[in-house]
Write an enzyme that holds these catalytic residues in place. Sequence first.
Site, short mmCIF file in Angstrom:
data_model
loop_
_atom_site.label_atom_id
_atom_site.label_comp_id
_atom_site.label_asym_id
_atom_site.label_seq_id
_atom_site.Cartn_x
_atom_site.Cartn_y
_atom_site.Cartn_z
N ARG A 103 0.86 -1.19 0.00
CA ARG A 103 0.00 0.00 0.00
C ARG A 103 0.89 1.23 0.00
O ARG A 103 1.82 1.32 0.79
CB ARG A 103 -0.84 -0.08 1.28
CG ARG A 103 -1.87 0.96 1.43
CD ARG A 103 -2.68 0.68 2.68
NE ARG A 103 -2.04 1.20 3.87
CZ ARG A 103 -2.69 1.63 4.94
NH1 ARG A 103 -4.02 1.55 4.98
NH2 ARG A 103 -2.05 2.08 5.99
N THR A 107 -0.98 7.70 -0.75
CA THR A 107 -2.29 7.66 -1.42
C THR A 107 -3.18 6.56 -0.84
O THR A 107 -4.38 6.54 -1.11
CB THR A 107 -2.10 7.36 -2.92
OG1 THR A 107 -1.50 6.05 -3.04
CG2 THR A 107 -1.18 8.38 -3.59
N ASP A 201 1.88 -1.51 12.17
CA ASP A 201 2.16 -2.10 10.86
C ASP A 201 2.49 -3.58 11.05
O ASP A 201 3.54 -3.92 11.60
CB ASP A 201 3.32 -1.37 10.19
CG ASP A 201 3.50 -1.83 8.75
OD1 ASP A 201 3.38 -1.00 7.84
OD2 ASP A 201 3.73 -3.05 8.53
N ASP A 204 5.84 -4.86 9.53
CA ASP A 204 7.03 -4.43 10.29
C ASP A 204 7.14 -5.18 11.61
O ASP A 204 8.23 -5.58 12.02
CB ASP A 204 6.96 -2.92 10.56
CG ASP A 204 7.15 -2.09 9.30
OD1 ASP A 204 7.49 -2.67 8.26
OD2 ASP A 204 6.94 -0.87 9.38
O1 LIG Z 1 -6.72 -2.28 3.63
P1 LIG Z 1 -5.55 -1.52 3.14
O2 LIG Z 1 -5.67 -0.04 3.39
O3 LIG Z 1 -5.22 -1.81 1.71
O4 LIG Z 1 -4.31 -1.92 4.05
C1 LIG Z 1 -4.05 -3.23 4.40
C2 LIG Z 1 -2.78 -3.71 3.80
O5 LIG Z 1 -1.66 -3.03 4.42
C3 LIG Z 1 -0.75 -4.00 4.92
O6 LIG Z 1 0.21 -4.35 3.98
P2 LIG Z 1 1.38 -3.34 3.56
O7 LIG Z 1 0.98 -2.57 2.35
O8 LIG Z 1 1.83 -2.56 4.75
O9 LIG Z 1 2.52 -4.32 3.10
P3 LIG Z 1 3.44 -5.28 4.02
O10 LIG Z 1 2.59 -6.46 4.37
O11 LIG Z 1 4.57 -5.61 3.13
O12 LIG Z 1 3.86 -4.50 5.24
C4 LIG Z 1 -1.64 -5.17 5.24
O13 LIG Z 1 -0.94 -6.36 5.42
C5 LIG Z 1 -2.61 -5.18 4.09
O14 LIG Z 1 -2.13 -5.88 2.96
O1 LIG Z 2 -3.25 -0.52 10.74
C1 LIG Z 2 -2.73 -0.95 9.69
C2 LIG Z 2 -3.16 -0.56 8.41
C3 LIG Z 2 -2.57 -1.10 7.31
N1 LIG Z 2 -1.56 -1.98 7.46
C4 LIG Z 2 -1.14 -2.38 8.68
O2 LIG Z 2 -0.21 -3.19 8.78
N2 LIG Z 2 -1.71 -1.83 9.76
MG LIG Z 3 3.10 -3.03 6.09
#
Ligand SMILES: O=P(O)(O)OC[C@H]1O[C@H](OP(=O)(O)OP(=O)(O)O)[C@H](O)[C@@H]1O
Ligand SMILES: O=c1cc[nH]c(=O)[nH]1
Ligand SMILES: [Mg+2]
Length: 210
Positions: A103, A107, A201, A204
């Site tokens: 994400r 944006t 997150d 992370d």
């Molecule tokens: O509902 P949304 O607003 O789309 O957000 C949720 C997304 O954000 C996080 O992933 P992230 O993009 O942080 O990637 P990551 O798993 O690599 O940290 C999470 O694991 C989802 O995939």
């Molecule tokens: O709270 C949140 C939102 C998006 N992605 C995450 O990992 N945590």
């Molecule tokens: Mg993430």
Amino acid sequence: MRVHVADHPLITHKLTVLRDSQTTSPVFRALVEELMTLLAYEGTRDVRVEPVDIITPVAPTTGVRIADPKPLIVPILRAGLGMLEGMVKLLPSAEVGFLGMARNEETLEPTTYAERLPDDLSGRQCFVLDPMLATGGSLIAAIDFLLQRGATDVTAICILAAPEGLEAVEKAMYGRDVTVVLGAVDEKLNEHGYIVPGLGDAGDRLYGTV
Ligand SMILES: O=P(O)(O)OC[C@H]1O[C@H](OP(=O)(O)OP(=O)(O)O)[C@H](O)[C@@H]1O
Ligand SMILES: O=c1cc[nH]c(=O)[nH]1
Ligand SMILES: [Mg+2]
């Protein structure tokens, strides 16, 4: 679309430890796997089975086995990877495909950076794993991808959701054979698109980049 929010004290207990900012990555990883196992029980309630004849030491009988074509488990990288082991323990005969999504933190739009899935998903039952359903953008894109490839029914298993994101998924998936299983629905999204109170997150915290 069907939504099922797990309502179980063990899930709420484990979620509380998961949310705690003092919880370390190794403990966080172990808890995500345990929570996945508990949510998988609910998420696989409609897994397709077929009859099978067996003979016990006492008598012949008919049981069931997971039907063909085998289900497909799709963790959304990175954070969904933390749920994979808990799911394959319960469904060892399933196939696993991968979707990498990130994400954009400005944006809040998701982009797909990796895909490793069977080309034809006709007739396949798919289980999407992602701990966080925030704005819903990532989950909508992932489910759309699977439905376009021919998947017939999709179950998404998420640990936490924001009400705004859940509503967006429900709107986008109206009339589709989609089920969302959740550990909890939190209060809201904040101005950065994070779930409140949430757990931060998930990627992370799982993989120690904080
Ligand atoms: O509902 P949304 O607003 O789309 O957000 C949720 C997304 O954000 C996080 O992933 P992230 O993009 O942080 O990637 P990551 O798993 O690599 O940290 C999470 O694991 C989802 O995939
Ligand atoms: O709270 C949140 C939102 C998006 N992605 C995450 O990992 N945590
Ligand atoms: Mg993430």
